[in-house]
Structure formats: structure tokens, C-alpha cells
Design a protein around this motif. Structure first.
Motif, PDB file in Angstrom:
ATOM      1  N   MET A  69      54.822  36.421  41.887  1.00 35.95           N
ATOM      2  CA  MET A  69      54.283  35.975  43.149  1.00 35.95           C
ATOM      3  C   MET A  69      53.569  34.647  42.920  1.00 35.95           C
ATOM      4  N   ALA A  70      53.835  33.715  43.788  1.00 28.35           N
ATOM      5  CA  ALA A  70      53.178  32.418  43.687  1.00 28.35           C
ATOM      6  C   ALA A  70      51.720  32.556  44.089  1.00 28.35           C
ATOM      7  N   THR A  71      50.871  31.770  43.483  1.00 33.61           N
ATOM      8  CA  THR A  71      49.449  31.795  43.817  1.00 33.61           C
ATOM      9  C   THR A  71      48.997  30.411  44.232  1.00 33.61           C
ATOM     10  N   LYS A  72      47.868  30.359  44.917  1.00 34.25           N
ATOM     11  CA  LYS A  72      47.288  29.092  45.338  1.00 34.25           C
ATOM     12  C   LYS A  72      45.793  29.164  45.103  1.00 34.25           C
ATOM     13  N   LYS A  73      45.254  28.163  44.454  1.00 33.74           N
ATOM     14  CA  LYS A  73      43.827  28.121  44.179  1.00 33.74           C
ATOM     15  C   LYS A  73      43.104  27.612  45.425  1.00 33.74           C
ATOM     16  N   ILE A  74      42.070  28.366  45.826  1.00 38.05           N
ATOM     17  CA  ILE A  74      41.238  27.960  46.962  1.00 38.05           C
ATOM     18  C   ILE A  74      39.781  28.139  46.578  1.00 38.05           C
ATOM     19  N   THR A  75      38.896  27.625  47.392  1.00 38.02           N
ATOM     20  CA  THR A  75      37.469  27.811  47.191  1.00 38.02           C
ATOM     21  C   THR A  75      36.930  28.572  48.390  1.00 38.02           C
ATOM     22  N   ILE A  76      36.164  29.637  48.121  1.00 38.87           N
ATOM     23  CA  ILE A  76      35.530  30.396  49.193  1.00 38.87           C
ATOM     24  C   ILE A  76      34.048  30.549  48.882  1.00 38.87           C
ATOM     25  N   THR A  77      33.277  30.795  49.905  1.00 41.40           N
ATOM     26  CA  THR A  77      31.844  31.005  49.749  1.00 41.40           C
ATOM     27  C   THR A  77      31.533  32.439  50.151  1.00 41.40           C
ATOM     28  N   LEU A  78      30.842  33.147  49.262  1.00 41.29           N
ATOM     29  CA  LEU A  78      30.506  34.552  49.488  1.00 41.29           C
ATOM     30  C   LEU A  78      29.027  34.775  49.234  1.00 41.29           C
ATOM     31  N   GLU A 123      28.029  39.724  42.972  1.00 43.56           N
ATOM     32  CA  GLU A 123      27.469  40.509  41.874  1.00 43.56           C
ATOM     33  C   GLU A 123      27.951  41.955  41.938  1.00 43.56           C
ATOM     34  N   ALA A 124      28.016  42.524  43.130  1.00 41.07           N
ATOM     35  CA  ALA A 124      28.509  43.895  43.265  1.00 41.07           C
ATOM     36  C   ALA A 124      29.965  43.981  42.812  1.00 41.07           C
ATOM     37  N   ALA A 125      30.790  43.025  43.216  1.00 38.24           N
ATOM     38  CA  ALA A 125      32.200  43.026  42.816  1.00 38.24           C
ATOM     39  C   ALA A 125      32.339  42.860  41.314  1.00 38.24           C
ATOM     40  N   ARG A 126      31.513  42.008  40.728  1.00 39.81           N
ATOM     41  CA  ARG A 126      31.576  41.794  39.273  1.00 39.81           C
ATOM     42  C   ARG A 126      31.202  43.053  38.493  1.00 39.81           C
ATOM     43  N   SER A 127      30.450  43.945  39.122  1.00 39.96           N
ATOM     44  CA  SER A 127      30.111  45.193  38.434  1.00 39.96           C
ATOM     45  C   SER A 127      31.318  46.114  38.327  1.00 39.96           C
ATOM     46  N   PHE A 128      32.368  45.827  39.100  1.00 39.89           N
ATOM     47  CA  PHE A 128      33.579  46.637  39.080  1.00 39.89           C
ATOM     48  C   PHE A 128      34.724  46.001  38.309  1.00 39.89           C
ATOM     49  N   THR A 129      34.693  44.671  38.155  1.00 43.04           N
ATOM     50  CA  THR A 129      35.838  43.990  37.563  1.00 43.04           C
ATOM     51  C   THR A 129      35.435  42.684  36.893  1.00 43.04           C
ATOM     52  N   ASP A 130      36.232  42.304  35.899  1.00 39.64           N
ATOM     53  CA  ASP A 130      36.095  40.979  35.300  1.00 39.64           C
ATOM     54  C   ASP A 130      37.034  39.982  35.973  1.00 39.64           C
ATOM     55  N   ASN A 131      37.987  40.495  36.753  1.00 36.10           N
ATOM     56  CA  ASN A 131      38.974  39.656  37.433  1.00 36.10           C
ATOM     57  C   ASN A 131      38.602  39.556  38.907  1.00 36.10           C
ATOM     58  N   LEU A 132      37.637  38.702  39.210  1.00 37.44           N
ATOM     59  CA  LEU A 132      37.155  38.572  40.574  1.00 37.44           C
ATOM     60  C   LEU A 132      38.242  38.061  41.513  1.00 37.44           C
ATOM     61  N   SER A 133      39.098  37.170  41.044  1.00 36.50           N
ATOM     62  CA  SER A 133      40.187  36.673  41.893  1.00 36.50           C
ATOM     63  C   SER A 133      41.147  37.796  42.268  1.00 36.50           C
ATOM     64  N   GLY A 134      41.525  38.606  41.299  1.00 43.47           N
ATOM     65  CA  GLY A 134      42.422  39.722  41.575  1.00 43.47           C
ATOM     66  C   GLY A 134      41.781  40.740  42.495  1.00 43.47           C
ATOM     67  N   TYR A 135      40.501  41.007  42.278  1.00 45.19           N
ATOM     68  CA  TYR A 135      39.765  41.956  43.098  1.00 45.19           C
ATOM     69  C   TYR A 135      39.710  41.471  44.547  1.00 45.19           C
ATOM     70  N   ALA A 136      39.410  40.185  44.734  1.00 41.00           N
ATOM     71  CA  ALA A 136      39.343  39.603  46.070  1.00 41.00           C
ATOM     72  C   ALA A 136      40.725  39.590  46.728  1.00 41.00           C
ATOM     73  N   ALA A 137      41.752  39.280  45.947  1.00 34.20           N
ATOM     74  CA  ALA A 137      43.113  39.254  46.491  1.00 34.20           C
ATOM     75  C   ALA A 137      43.531  40.641  46.965  1.00 34.20           C
ATOM     76  N   GLU A 138      43.180  41.663  46.184  1.00 34.11           N
ATOM     77  CA  GLU A 138      43.512  43.037  46.568  1.00 34.11           C
ATOM     78  C   GLU A 138      42.788  43.431  47.858  1.00 34.11           C
ATOM     79  N   ALA A 139      41.530  43.070  47.967  1.00 37.29           N
ATOM     80  CA  ALA A 139      40.759  43.382  49.174  1.00 37.29           C
ATOM     81  C   ALA A 139      41.312  42.639  50.389  1.00 37.29           C
TER      82      ALA A 139
END
Length: 81
Positions: free
Chosen positions: A1-10, A16-32
């Protein structure tokens, strides 16, 4: 699957809560985000269905809820092919 780098503000707390579940924040955000997109597409399909066929009955909504939550099995009244 092709990917595209973007910048988001959270919010920091969310990151911090998401990082407590994963080291792959991009993958975690993409899944959500993918889950949210699927829900939006399903909601649109359901709105279109109701516009064409009328509102769902209480029984239909109860059955759908039960199936989604695994609290019932598919209708056994259908004959096997």
C-alpha cells in the motif's frame, strides 16, 4: 500500500496515551483513521438504505446490534443451499 507523509496536530495527552500502547504511532493512527472511515462509509450506506426503504424496525436494529456484538448467531431459519 502506498503511503503519504503528512503532519497533524494532536493533544499531548492523546499522543502520550497512544504511545503507551505502541511504538508505531503512525501505524496506530492509520489503523484508527481507517476504522473511522469504515464507520462513516457504513453510516452513509445505512442512511441511503433508509432513504430508499424506510427506517429500520426495532427488531432489525436489535438483531444487527446482537450480531455486531456477537450475542447471537445468524438466522437458522434460512434453508441450506
Amino acid at each position: 500500500m502506498a503511503t503519504k507523509k503528512i503532519t497533524i496536530t494532536l493533544p499531548e495527552e492523546l499522543v502520550e496515551a497512544a504511545r503507551s500502547f505502541t511504538d508505531n504511532l503512525s501505524g496506530y493512527a492509520a489503523e484508527a483513521l481507517a476504522a473511522k472511515v469504515r464507520r462513516e462509509l457504513l453510516a452513509e450506506d445505512l442512511r441511503q438504505y433508509e432513504a430508499e426503504h424506510g427506517p429500520f424496525t426495532t427488531e432489525e436494529l436489535t438483531e444487527a446490534f446482537d450480531r455486531l456484538n456477537g450475542t447471537t448467531t445468524p438466522d437458522h431459519h434460512q434453508e441450506a443451499a
